[in-house]
Design a protein around this motif. Sequence first.
Motif, PDB file in Angstrom:
ATOM      1  N   THR A  33       0.833  -1.194   0.000  1.00 39.34           N
ATOM      2  CA  THR A  33       0.000   0.000   0.000  1.00 39.34           C
ATOM      3  C   THR A  33       0.867   1.244   0.000  1.00 39.34           C
ATOM      4  N   GLU A  83      -6.483  -9.160  -1.935  1.00 38.74           N
ATOM      5  CA  GLU A  83      -7.486  -8.107  -2.049  1.00 38.74           C
ATOM      6  C   GLU A  83      -6.819  -6.738  -2.078  1.00 38.74           C
ATOM      7  N   ALA A  84      -5.829  -6.548  -1.233  1.00 38.36           N
ATOM      8  CA  ALA A  84      -5.123  -5.271  -1.183  1.00 38.36           C
ATOM      9  C   ALA A  84      -4.392  -5.013  -2.492  1.00 38.36           C
ATOM     10  N   GLN A 125      -6.835  -4.127  -5.208  1.00 36.71           N
ATOM     11  CA  GLN A 125      -7.307  -2.753  -5.017  1.00 36.71           C
ATOM     12  C   GLN A 125      -6.276  -1.743  -5.524  1.00 36.71           C
ATOM     13  N   SER A 136      -6.440  -1.746  -9.245  1.00 37.69           N
ATOM     14  CA  SER A 136      -7.665  -1.078  -9.673  1.00 37.69           C
ATOM     15  C   SER A 136      -7.515   0.442  -9.565  1.00 37.69           C
ATOM     16  N   GLU A 137      -6.953   0.908  -8.469  1.00 42.47           N
ATOM     17  CA  GLU A 137      -6.737   2.344  -8.280  1.00 42.47           C
ATOM     18  C   GLU A 137      -5.757   2.902  -9.303  1.00 42.47           C
TER      19      GLU A 137
END
Length: 103
Positions: free
Chosen positions: A12, A44-45, A48, A51-52
């Motif tokens: 992240t 999942e992270a 994401q 996707s971002e």
Amino acid sequence: MNRRMLVTLIMTSLSAAPLGLPASQAATLPALTVYRNPGCSCCEAWAQIMSEAGFAVTVVEDEALAARRTNLGITEDLAGCHTAVAEGLILEGHVPPADVLRF
């Protein structure tokens, strides 16, 4: 803190920054299909983050992920918790969006 939580935090912090792509280029990014071990939260992270970054991401819970990897030619020593496929490109593990774009 377990390993998955640590990987999620690192991914992240390293990859959540927008890629700064023009809208026309972001629209041409390949779609990613992510096959993951059921219930894996770090997948999942990563999905994401992708996707971002502008990728269209579909996540598939795959009970037979080891067999899928074998069919794709991925050896066990290179296996991660998920495998992503995009236009013939096979991504194993947490590959940052910028690196996917380089391919």
